[in-house]
Design an enzyme around this catalytic site. Structure first.
Site, PDB file in Angstrom:
ATOM      1  N   TRP A 153      40.011  74.405 -54.090  1.00 18.35           N
ATOM      2  CA  TRP A 153      40.074  75.681 -54.825  1.00 18.35           C
ATOM      3  C   TRP A 153      40.843  75.517 -56.124  1.00 18.35           C
ATOM      4  O   TRP A 153      40.803  76.371 -56.987  1.00 18.35           O
ATOM      5  CB  TRP A 153      40.716  76.774 -53.962  1.00 18.35           C
ATOM      6  CG  TRP A 153      42.213  76.651 -53.763  1.00 18.35           C
ATOM      7  CD1 TRP A 153      42.901  75.525 -53.416  1.00 18.35           C
ATOM      8  CD2 TRP A 153      43.193  77.684 -53.906  1.00 18.35           C
ATOM      9  NE1 TRP A 153      44.243  75.796 -53.315  1.00 18.35           N
ATOM     10  CE2 TRP A 153      44.462  77.112 -53.607  1.00 18.35           C
ATOM     11  CE3 TRP A 153      43.132  79.036 -54.242  1.00 18.35           C
ATOM     12  CZ2 TRP A 153      45.646  77.845 -53.650  1.00 18.35           C
ATOM     13  CZ3 TRP A 153      44.309  79.764 -54.287  1.00 18.35           C
ATOM     14  CH2 TRP A 153      45.552  79.170 -53.993  1.00 18.35           C
ATOM     15  N   ASP A 154      41.538  74.394 -56.269  1.00 16.82           N
ATOM     16  CA  ASP A 154      42.257  74.090 -57.502  1.00 16.82           C
ATOM     17  C   ASP A 154      41.340  74.295 -58.707  1.00 16.82           C
ATOM     18  O   ASP A 154      41.767  74.750 -59.765  1.00 16.82           O
ATOM     19  CB  ASP A 154      42.737  72.625 -57.511  1.00 16.82           C
ATOM     20  CG  ASP A 154      43.595  72.268 -56.302  1.00 16.82           C
ATOM     21  OD1 ASP A 154      43.299  72.766 -55.203  1.00 16.82           O
ATOM     22  OD2 ASP A 154      44.532  71.475 -56.449  1.00 16.82           O
ATOM     23  N   GLU A 193      50.078  76.652 -47.084  1.00 17.14           N
ATOM     24  CA  GLU A 193      49.685  75.792 -45.956  1.00 17.14           C
ATOM     25  C   GLU A 193      50.847  75.395 -45.042  1.00 17.14           C
ATOM     26  O   GLU A 193      50.643  74.623 -44.109  1.00 17.14           O
ATOM     27  CB  GLU A 193      48.973  74.539 -46.494  1.00 17.14           C
ATOM     28  CG  GLU A 193      47.659  74.880 -47.156  1.00 17.14           C
ATOM     29  CD  GLU A 193      47.046  73.697 -47.890  1.00 17.14           C
ATOM     30  OE1 GLU A 193      47.740  72.675 -48.072  1.00 17.14           O
ATOM     31  OE2 GLU A 193      45.871  73.810 -48.287  1.00 17.14           O
ATOM     32  N   LYS A 210      55.012  77.255 -48.889  1.00 16.88           N
ATOM     33  CA  LYS A 210      54.677  76.107 -49.733  1.00 16.88           C
ATOM     34  C   LYS A 210      54.272  76.588 -51.119  1.00 16.88           C
ATOM     35  O   LYS A 210      54.522  75.950 -52.122  1.00 16.88           O
ATOM     36  CB  LYS A 210      53.531  75.334 -49.079  1.00 16.88           C
ATOM     37  CG  LYS A 210      53.154  74.060 -49.781  1.00 16.88           C
ATOM     38  CD  LYS A 210      52.083  73.316 -49.005  1.00 16.88           C
ATOM     39  CE  LYS A 210      51.688  72.030 -49.700  1.00 16.88           C
ATOM     40  NZ  LYS A 210      50.497  71.423 -49.073  1.00 16.88           N
ATOM     41  N   GLN A 211      53.595  77.695 -51.166  1.00 20.38           N
ATOM     42  CA  GLN A 211      53.272  78.321 -52.449  1.00 20.38           C
ATOM     43  C   GLN A 211      53.137  79.824 -52.252  1.00 20.38           C
ATOM     44  O   GLN A 211      52.879  80.293 -51.151  1.00 20.38           O
ATOM     45  CB  GLN A 211      52.039  77.713 -53.082  1.00 20.38           C
ATOM     46  CG  GLN A 211      50.786  77.763 -52.249  1.00 20.38           C
ATOM     47  CD  GLN A 211      49.639  77.109 -52.990  1.00 20.38           C
ATOM     48  OE1 GLN A 211      49.317  77.512 -54.079  1.00 20.38           O
ATOM     49  NE2 GLN A 211      49.037  76.092 -52.398  1.00 20.38           N
TER      50      GLN A 211
HETATM   51  C1  BGC Z   1      47.918  72.478 -51.618  1.00 18.91           C
HETATM   52  C2  BGC Z   1      46.544  73.099 -51.783  1.00 18.91           C
HETATM   53  C3  BGC Z   1      45.763  72.305 -52.806  1.00 18.91           C
HETATM   54  C4  BGC Z   1      45.723  70.839 -52.457  1.00 18.91           C
HETATM   55  C5  BGC Z   1      45.081  70.008 -53.529  1.00 18.91           C
HETATM   56  C6  BGC Z   1      47.740  71.031 -51.243  1.00 18.91           C
HETATM   57  O1  BGC Z   1      48.986  70.404 -51.125  1.00 18.91           O
HETATM   58  O2  BGC Z   1      48.637  73.171 -50.630  1.00 18.91           O
HETATM   59  O3  BGC Z   1      46.661  74.451 -52.191  1.00 18.91           O
HETATM   60  O4  BGC Z   1      44.472  72.812 -52.884  1.00 18.91           O
HETATM   61  O5  BGC Z   1      47.025  70.357 -52.268  1.00 18.91           O
HETATM   62  O6  BGC Z   1      45.804  70.098 -54.704  1.00 18.91           O
END
Ligand code: BGC
Length: 719
Positions: free
Chosen positions: A330-331, A472, A583-584
């Site tokens: 989704w980035d 996550e 985490k975010q």
């Molecule tokens: C993040 C995700 C992201 C992925 C790739 C993960 O560590 O939690 O949101 O899509 O890394 O960058």
């Protein structure tokens, strides 16, 4: 004033070479090459990746295959091979010019026997002709005798020990050598070709070695003290994703044959970069660090952006490293797409077309899970199948395996893709694309959400249970607010899109209604789901990230400072899951995307609550740029700047210690959003656009450009 377009280093430190290789990545939207040195060093991670060139791999299903190496060029002073680890390095300077993508290294070196020379190596991957690659080597000897230049193409490149390429053949046509290879499983062929031309100096000898898989050219020149020798290596690369197999080697050889020479290639490349920067550059006055770092981040996005190919995406680490194996997340849609939608809509369209082409695989994934519509993979590569690894070695104990659930239940990606498609359409007004492609993305993801919604009779609502939201650190949660609200947004957007199509493109509406079985009964069900999705909001406006989040353990993050590890490393995977640490910023992310739907007070309440619960520095690199925007939203400029600096330095300062795996693309592109939507306060509505500057105290000026409905807009904010 220092040059605000240059990234430099002044020493070679083998223990940091992976980080530096990432930083000094060059490329042109077709391929990228990490900043490994031409002559090669032990433990290096030298790599060139071409968009779409995937091959099967253990654990990660498929990975971008490190293509045959075009860099090898060694210099021998009176028979002694130049190396930064022998003789004496009397000075060293390496500079990446962000304005043109040219990487230059200048070394004054004394050989073990005492012959000294200044050696300058310049390289670039042409943006004007993405199949061509250039190295110029200039040697000014301080001795008499001979300098030998050896250039090769090396088909023995690998992915950290895993080889992907078979040798198919090699040969010579006039002064051009070529090499032909094929990936083991995906059967993609590549032809590389090269020549070595003396641009200045007296040639003494030329030789060809046709060693299998490493065709090599040697050129020996007379060394006269103080007289500069100049040798150019021209390379071309094509794959069977570009031309048919039977024309492949011809394509590469012809391209090298017709190279107009270094000066022309250099100026064509500079002109092409200039066109990119005309629309992409952001000017920050009053903060040189922010200016250079932001340009660096933008440069890395421009290097990775596919200009001519609608069947590839940008991986989470761009084309700059082995991390995440080239897979896209989704980035792309949430962090990178806005940059391109606003500054280079043709690139945004290519990236959206990638998803459009892979709708059939998304339908398969939904079906395999018992649902309708399109469920996009959490990690995506060339086929659109789910390529998230299911089990990976534990980060702390590699004898143990950890189950990765994101590929099973991090489903918000389908709404994220619909959101990006809608945003592109709204901003560009590209109705033909929307009719042809965008509407189907939005409608078919809505079908998925409606079929995935679970009826809870006791609560009289629809739910999404057992999911992972953007944060996550918490998995297998029920009713993640981000997921539920984005699902609702997606279904509403689909209903609106259908109405719009009926009014503006009735034939396409009829076609989609028939193909996607959009009966009145189905649409009635969509409306019911939409109205009854479980979305509780506390009277204060506070949103619970997922059901039961408020009951998780509170952790005083400030009390753990100073620390150098993520909370997940400190508390363990399970331990972190039991806490409230994020985490975010999951909820804030949602409020950012759907900002117009939430009152300022609600944003403030949630910002204050979640900001102190987020693992900003060592959690996800995706968070800080969004956090910047939200801090600007709630009028906290100092905090905003702290988040911004964290984001903009992510790779340059290797904040998480893993920049060697490649650029954090979402963070890099997110810094553009942080500046434009955060500090600049740009807001676009159907009525037009406006800005609400909230510049950091020491910024004197912020200027940027963007396209709105096909017209280039200029914003220049000064204090
Ligand atoms: C993040 C995700 C992201 C992925 C790739 C993960 O560590 O939690 O949101 O899509 O890394 O960058």
């Amino acid at each position: 004033m220092s040059n605000l377009w240059l990234i430099s280093e002044d020493s070679f430190d083998p223990s940091h070479q992976h980080h530096q290789e990432t930083i000094f990545t060059i490329g042109n939207g077709y391929l990228s090459t990490r900043g490994a040195h031409e002559e090669g060093y032990p433990e290096e991670h030298r790599a060139t990746f071409i968009h779409g060139v995937f091959d099967a791999a253990p654990i990660s299903v498929t990975e971008l295959a490190n293509v045959p190496d075009w860099l090898p060029l060694t210099v021998h002073l009176n028979g002694e091979r130049f190396s930064l680890t022998s003789g004496a390095v009397e000075s060293f300077q390496r500079t990446l010019d962000l304005r043109t993508g040219v990487l230059t290294r200048t070394v004054r070196w004394r050989s073990p026997q005492g012959d000294t020379a200044t050696i300058v190596l310049e390289r670039f991957a042409s943006l004007a002709d993405p199949h061509t690659l250039f190295i110029r080597c200039r040697v000014t000897p301080e001795f008499a005798g001979a300098v030998e230049f050896r250039a090769a193409l090396n088909g023995n490149s690998d992915n950290e020990g895993l080889a992907h390429w078979r040798w198919l053949g090699q040969g010579r046509r006039a002064d051009v050598l070529y090499l032909h290879n094929r990936t083991r499983q995906s059967k993609i062929e590549i032809a590389t070709a090269m020549k070595l031309a003396a641009a200045q100096g007296e040639e003494l000898a030329r030789e060809v070695w046709d060693a299998e898989n490493t065709p090599t050219l040697s050129l020996t020149m007379r060394a006269v003290p103080g007289q500069e020798l100049i040798v150019d290596k021209f390379v071309a690369a094509f794959t069977t994703r570009d031309v048919a197999s039977d024309r492949l080697t011809d394509a590469a050889v012809d391209r090298v044959d017709h190279v107009a020479g270094w000066p022309h290639a250099l100026s064509d490349n500079a002109a092409a970069w200039d066109r990119e920067w005309q629309r992409t550059d952001v000017i920050i006055e009053g903060d040189d660090e922010a200016q250079i770092a932001l340009r660096f981040n933008l440069f890395q996005m421009l290097v990775a952006a596919p200009r001519d190919d609608g069947r590839v995406n940008i991986g989470a680490k761009t084309l700059s490293g082995f991390g995440y194996r080239g897979h896209a997340f989704w980035d792309t849609e949430i962090f990178m797409l806005p940059l391109f939608t606003y500054t280079a809509p043709h690139i945004a369209r290519n990236l959206l077309n990638y998803r459009r082409h892979l709708l059939p695989a998304a339908r398969e994934k939904a079906k395999a899970n018992g649902f309708e519509g399109a469920l996009f993979p959490w990690e995506s590569a060339d086929t659109g199948e789910e390529v998230t690894p299911t089990w990976v070695p534990h980060f702390a104990d590699r004898t143990k395996l950890v189950r990765i659930w994101t590929g099973d239940i991090e489903i918000h990606i389908s709404a994220d893709i619909a959101f990006a498609a809608h945003q592109y359409w709204q901003l560009t007004g590209d109705d033909p694309w929307f009719i042809e492609s965008g509407a189907e993305l939005i409608l078919d993801t809505a079908r998925f959400w409606a079929s995935r919604a679970e009826w809870n009779a006791a609560r009289n609502c629809y739910e999404y249970t057992d999911v992972i939201g953007p944060d996550e650190y918490h998995d297998h949660v029920n009713n993640n607010f981000f997921t539920n609200r984005m699902a609702q947004w997606n279904i509403q957007a689909a209903l609106d899109a259908l109405d719009w199509l009926k009014a503006n493109a009735p034939a396409s509406a009829a076609d989609l209604i028939a193909r996607l079985d959009l009966t009145e009964a189905r649409l009635a069900h969509w409306r019911e789901v939409l109205e009854k999705i479980y979305l509780p909001v506390h009277p204060s406006g506070l949103i619970e990230q997922f059901e039961g989040y408020f009951q998780r353990k509170e952790v005083d993050l400030a009390a753990l400072e100073p620390r150098t590890q993520s909370i997940q490393v400190i508390f363990g995977i399970e331990g972190t899951n039991e806490t409230q640490v994020l985490k975010q910023p999951d909820v804030l992310m949602l409020l950012y995307l759907l900002r117009d739907h939430y009152a300022d007070d609600a944003v403030r309440v949630n910002y204050d609550y979640y900001n102190i619960r987020t693992d900003h520095t060592y959690g996800s690199s995706l968070g800080p740029s969004i956090q910047t925007i939200m801090a600007c939203n709630v009028g906290k400029p100092d905090e905003a700047y702290e988040h911004f600096i964290r984001a903009v330095r992510a790779d340059l300062h290797d904040v998480r210690g893993n920049a060697g795996d490649g650029i954090h693309a979402a963070s890099a592109a997110g810094t553009w959003q942080a500046v434009v939507f955060g500090f600049g306060g740009l807001r676009v509505t159907p009525q037009g656009w406006s800005t609400r500057p909230r510049l950091p105290k020491h910024w004197k000026r912020l200027a940027f450009k963007f396209y709105h409905r096909g017209k280039l807009q200029k914003v220049d904010l000064r204090v």
